[in-house]
Design a protein around this motif. Structure first.
Motif, PDB file in Angstrom:
ATOM      1  N   LEU A 182      -1.749   2.469  21.450  1.00 40.95           N
ATOM      2  CA  LEU A 182      -1.030   1.652  20.470  1.00 40.95           C
ATOM      3  C   LEU A 182      -0.357   0.506  21.209  1.00 40.95           C
ATOM      4  O   LEU A 182       0.490   0.727  22.074  1.00 40.95           O
ATOM      5  CB  LEU A 182       0.018   2.497  19.745  1.00 40.95           C
ATOM      6  N   TYR A 183      -0.744  -0.714  20.874  1.00 40.53           N
ATOM      7  CA  TYR A 183      -0.098  -1.923  21.402  1.00 40.53           C
ATOM      8  C   TYR A 183       0.761  -2.501  20.287  1.00 40.53           C
ATOM      9  O   TYR A 183       0.317  -2.607  19.139  1.00 40.53           O
ATOM     10  CB  TYR A 183      -1.166  -2.929  21.835  1.00 40.53           C
TER      11      TYR A 183
ATOM     12  N   ARG B 132      -1.818  -3.363  17.409  1.00 43.85           N
ATOM     13  CA  ARG B 132      -3.236  -3.294  17.770  1.00 43.85           C
ATOM     14  C   ARG B 132      -3.539  -1.886  18.285  1.00 43.85           C
ATOM     15  O   ARG B 132      -2.661  -1.225  18.849  1.00 43.85           O
ATOM     16  CB  ARG B 132      -3.589  -4.325  18.856  1.00 43.85           C
ATOM     17  N   VAL B 133      -4.769  -1.436  18.089  1.00 51.00           N
ATOM     18  CA  VAL B 133      -5.177  -0.109  18.536  1.00 51.00           C
ATOM     19  C   VAL B 133      -6.502  -0.208  19.271  1.00 51.00           C
ATOM     20  O   VAL B 133      -7.303  -1.107  19.012  1.00 51.00           O
ATOM     21  CB  VAL B 133      -5.295   0.873  17.348  1.00 51.00           C
TER      22      VAL B 133
ATOM     23  N   LYS C 125       4.770   4.771  11.395  1.00 46.20           N
ATOM     24  CA  LYS C 125       4.969   4.893   9.956  1.00 46.20           C
ATOM     25  C   LYS C 125       3.983   3.985   9.205  1.00 46.20           C
ATOM     26  O   LYS C 125       3.398   4.377   8.191  1.00 46.20           O
ATOM     27  CB  LYS C 125       6.406   4.522   9.594  1.00 46.20           C
ATOM     28  N   ASP C 126       3.794   2.755   9.716  1.00 45.13           N
ATOM     29  CA  ASP C 126       2.833   1.829   9.098  1.00 45.13           C
ATOM     30  C   ASP C 126       1.411   2.372   9.181  1.00 45.13           C
ATOM     31  O   ASP C 126       0.617   2.254   8.243  1.00 45.13           O
ATOM     32  CB  ASP C 126       2.913   0.462   9.773  1.00 45.13           C
ATOM     33  N   ILE C 127       1.087   2.991  10.319  1.00 49.28           N
ATOM     34  CA  ILE C 127      -0.260   3.536  10.504  1.00 49.28           C
ATOM     35  C   ILE C 127      -0.495   4.716   9.557  1.00 49.28           C
ATOM     36  O   ILE C 127      -1.535   4.797   8.886  1.00 49.28           O
ATOM     37  CB  ILE C 127      -0.464   3.965  11.974  1.00 49.28           C
ATOM     38  N   THR C 128       0.453   5.636   9.471  1.00 50.58           N
ATOM     39  CA  THR C 128       0.265   6.798   8.599  1.00 50.58           C
ATOM     40  C   THR C 128       0.233   6.385   7.125  1.00 50.58           C
ATOM     41  O   THR C 128      -0.483   6.986   6.327  1.00 50.58           O
ATOM     42  CB  THR C 128       1.370   7.846   8.818  1.00 50.58           C
ATOM     43  N   ARG C 129       0.995   5.349   6.789  1.00 49.85           N
ATOM     44  CA  ARG C 129       0.963   4.860   5.410  1.00 49.85           C
ATOM     45  C   ARG C 129      -0.414   4.277   5.089  1.00 49.85           C
ATOM     46  O   ARG C 129      -0.974   4.497   4.008  1.00 49.85           O
ATOM     47  CB  ARG C 129       2.051   3.800   5.203  1.00 49.85           C
ATOM     48  N   GLN C 130      -0.995   3.540   6.034  1.00 52.46           N
ATOM     49  CA  GLN C 130      -2.323   2.974   5.851  1.00 52.46           C
ATOM     50  C   GLN C 130      -3.378   4.070   5.694  1.00 52.46           C
ATOM     51  O   GLN C 130      -4.359   3.932   4.948  1.00 52.46           O
ATOM     52  CB  GLN C 130      -2.682   2.083   7.052  1.00 52.46           C
ATOM     53  N   LEU C 131      -3.139   5.195   6.368  1.00 52.53           N
ATOM     54  CA  LEU C 131      -4.075   6.319   6.311  1.00 52.53           C
ATOM     55  C   LEU C 131      -3.837   7.211   5.086  1.00 52.53           C
ATOM     56  O   LEU C 131      -4.506   8.220   4.925  1.00 52.53           O
ATOM     57  CB  LEU C 131      -3.963   7.155   7.588  1.00 52.53           C
TER      58      LEU C 131
ATOM     59  N   ALA D  91     -11.773   6.848  14.398  1.00 48.81           N
ATOM     60  CA  ALA D  91     -11.354   5.557  14.941  1.00 48.81           C
ATOM     61  C   ALA D  91     -11.501   4.434  13.917  1.00 48.81           C
ATOM     62  O   ALA D  91     -10.652   3.545  13.821  1.00 48.81           O
ATOM     63  CB  ALA D  91     -12.161   5.242  16.199  1.00 48.81           C
ATOM     64  N   ASN D  92     -12.578   4.464  13.121  1.00 47.65           N
ATOM     65  CA  ASN D  92     -12.811   3.358  12.180  1.00 47.65           C
ATOM     66  C   ASN D  92     -11.735   3.275  11.090  1.00 47.65           C
ATOM     67  O   ASN D  92     -11.607   2.250  10.426  1.00 47.65           O
ATOM     68  CB  ASN D  92     -14.201   3.457  11.558  1.00 47.65           C
ATOM     69  N   GLU D  93     -10.958   4.352  10.911  1.00 48.87           N
ATOM     70  CA  GLU D  93      -9.879   4.320   9.927  1.00 48.87           C
ATOM     71  C   GLU D  93      -8.697   3.457  10.393  1.00 48.87           C
ATOM     72  O   GLU D  93      -7.849   3.073   9.596  1.00 48.87           O
ATOM     73  CB  GLU D  93      -9.381   5.737   9.633  1.00 48.87           C
ATOM     74  N   LEU D  94      -8.657   3.159  11.700  1.00 53.01           N
ATOM     75  CA  LEU D  94      -7.540   2.394  12.257  1.00 53.01           C
ATOM     76  C   LEU D  94      -7.895   0.937  12.557  1.00 53.01           C
ATOM     77  O   LEU D  94      -7.017   0.140  12.870  1.00 53.01           O
ATOM     78  CB  LEU D  94      -7.045   3.040  13.555  1.00 53.01           C
ATOM     79  N   LEU D  95      -9.172   0.600  12.459  1.00 55.50           N
ATOM     80  CA  LEU D  95      -9.605  -0.722  12.916  1.00 55.50           C
ATOM     81  C   LEU D  95      -9.024  -1.862  12.100  1.00 55.50           C
ATOM     82  O   LEU D  95      -9.010  -3.010  12.546  1.00 55.50           O
ATOM     83  CB  LEU D  95     -11.133  -0.790  12.907  1.00 55.50           C
TER      84      LEU D  95
END
Length: 531
Positions: A19-20, A109-110, A31-37, A77-81
């Motif tokens: 995680l950058y 960025r990931v 929190k932003d990442i888990t919300r996106q997921l 991985a494609n869920e985070l792109l």
């Protein structure tokens, strides 16, 4: 009904990635990442508990441009792109670095994806690598150098360069006092006060400290805090009752209504305040329950701040009144520290003591010069630690008594999820892999260090600077220094030793990027509120 995708039996359970981030802290980024997921909010107790299992070894603050390993349970991985696609009108997104005139943009960025069998948890940290830029450094006011004397100006630059190199070399050779940094005690230096209230079982006071009006906040948030603080005061209500005439039912109704109103005016980063108000809106006056709805890692933060507050004071006592260069009888020294001890894991209530053993120094040890100052440790108060047998040990009791506490309070915590076994912390910290370079530049906003994102996007340091109108003929000096610190050691404290200047935001905000850097500074003493 949508069928849940089956996880391949031959694939490890955890997605590991780097995680950058810029201009955002680790907790908010996750929190932003888990919300996106599709996993909801923060991972704490209450309405906004995340449904997604995530992990990281340590929290990185908002101001740092950081890269760290994280894990997610059974995610691809494609869920985070999507986080690698800059939004429209992204401003400084391409270059990254938060430099020059592109401030204010939060960047996530990931990358570096792989599947691993073990998750990362808090405390599983070997250390942190820092790359830091100190700008517009000088030994004495540049105004003291005649503008028509090129020779004197050049001499001043040479003196400053020599001083910087000496300071950096001394940091590498001798290290620094391993104080807990100011960020341990929160922006308003009251985190440890909340912890003291929790240890006493006074959750109403703990909530009051968190919720009370704070200096220098936005007008909207200040008004919201003020409204909450005066919720039971008569002239702020629609009835004519005085505070003393209010019944419990009256207070419950007033508090529930006020909580629902005030929470709407709080910011997204105010996790503790929002958790408290959401709970009190449903269960008014139940302050213990409200505190328990704060995410566990943040609740632990308040108690860790108490430990840190005591440790800082006792470290100062040990070095100021006893000896700065010699181990003495009654001191504690660390005999063994196996890998994996770390700082403890707040998620499993470990203390950080695993793999550590200590010894009380004897007169014979001193005469044989068996130990050095780098072996010396002080305990963080807890239920499983040993204390020095000299005056440092007695000081723990007197400092606790001053706050209305005893060591037994750490055993009788009203919140059973919060356990404090304690830990041992070295008094002297020596950075490893120290590298430094003194750089000359003219543009006060010139980037002097590549970020990871700049490297990936092939952005040059010159491309990052768009403020040519601010460039002058004045030669500015910057120090680029890199070093590695063990877990829980603070780069801000290392820099304080390096600069012999405060690291508080009050001081730093007054510094100038060109000209004499301290022209607006009145007080340059190094002591800070909780040393």
């Amino acid at each position: 009904q949508k069928l849940k995708k089956k996880w391949p039996s031959d694939r490890p359970d955890y997605l590991s990635f780097v995680l950058y981030k810029e201009n955002i802290d680790t907790g908010t980024a996750i929190k932003d990442i888990t919300r996106q997921l599709g996993g909801g909010g923060s991972g704490g107790r209450g309405r906004h508990k995340s449904k997604i299992r995530y992990g990281y070894a340590g929290m990185k603050d908002k101001r740092g441009i950081t890269s760290q390993f994280c894990t997610l349970y059974r995610k691809e991985a494609n869920e985070l792109l999507c986080f690698n696609q800059p939004p429209k009108g992204g401003g400084g997104i391409r270059g990254g670095g938060g430099h020059t005139n592109k401030g204010g943009v939060s960047i996530i960025r990931v990358g570096n994806f792989s599947y691993v069998k073990d998750e990362i948890r808090l405390g599983m940290l070997k250390g942190n690598r820092f790359d830091i830029v100190l700008r517009n450094v000088a030994v004495s006011p540049l105004s003291s150098i005649p503008s028509d004397s090129a020779h004197d100006a050049a001499k001043q630059l040479d003196v400053t360069k020599s001083c910087l190199e000496k300071a950096a070399s001394d940091l590498r050779e001798y290290g620094f006092i391993n104080y807990f940094g100011m960020q341990r005690f929160g922006k308003f230096y009251d985190t440890h006060k909340v912890g003291i209230a929790v240890l006493k079982g006074d959750f109403e006071e703990a909530v009051n400290i968190i919720m009370k009006p704070k200096p220098d906040e936005s007008p909207r948030i200040s008004m919201a805090r003020g409204k909450w603080d005066k919720r039971f005061v008569g002239d702020k209500r629609d009835d004519d009752k005085s505070t003393s005439e209010l019944t419990i039912n009256d207070k419950e109704q007033i508090e529930a209504n006020c909580a629902k109103e005030v929470v709407r005016d709080l910011g997204r980063f105010m996790t503790c305040e929002v958790a408290i108000l959401n709970c009190l809106a449903r269960k008014p006056l139940d302050y213990k329950r409200a505190f328990s709805h704060i995410p566990k890692t943040m609740r632990m933060m308040f108690l860790h701040a108490v430990q840190s507050y005591l440790w800082n004071h006792i470290a100062s006592h040990r070095l100021d009144t006893m000896s700065r260069n010699q181990v003495l009888p009654g001191d504690l020294v660390l005999l063994d520290e196996k890998q994996g001890g770390g700082n403890g894991d707040p998620q499993t209530n470990t203390s950080g003591l695993s793999g550590k053993s200590v010894k009380i120094v004897t007169d014979q040890d001193v005469s044989l010069k068996k130990y050095s100052m780098t072996d010396l440790v002080l305990p963080l108060v807890g239920t499983k630690v040993e204390y020095p047998s000299n005056s440092c040990g007695a000081l723990y009791d007197s400092l606790l008594d001053k706050e209305g506490l005893k060591k037994s309070h750490f055993k009788k915590l009203a919140d059973p999820e919060l356990a404090l076994g304690g830990d041992y912390r070295k008094i002297i910290c020596k950075p490893s892999d120290v590298e430094f370079e003194v750089k000359e530049y003219h543009d006060p906003l010139q980037p002097l260090l590549y970020t990871d994102l700049m490297k990936l996007n092939k952005v040059s340091l010159d491309e990052g600077s768009k403020s040519n109108e601010d460039a002058t003929n004045e030669v500015l000096l910057g120090l680029v220094i890199s070093f590695t610190l063990p877990p829980s050691a603070y780069a801000t404290i290392a820099l304080r030793e390096l600069m012999k200047r405060p690291t508080s935001s009050d001081y730093q905000q007054k510094l100038k990027l060109q000209g004499w850097c301290e022209q607006d500074v009145v007080d340059t003493k190094v002591s800070e509120p909780v040393d």
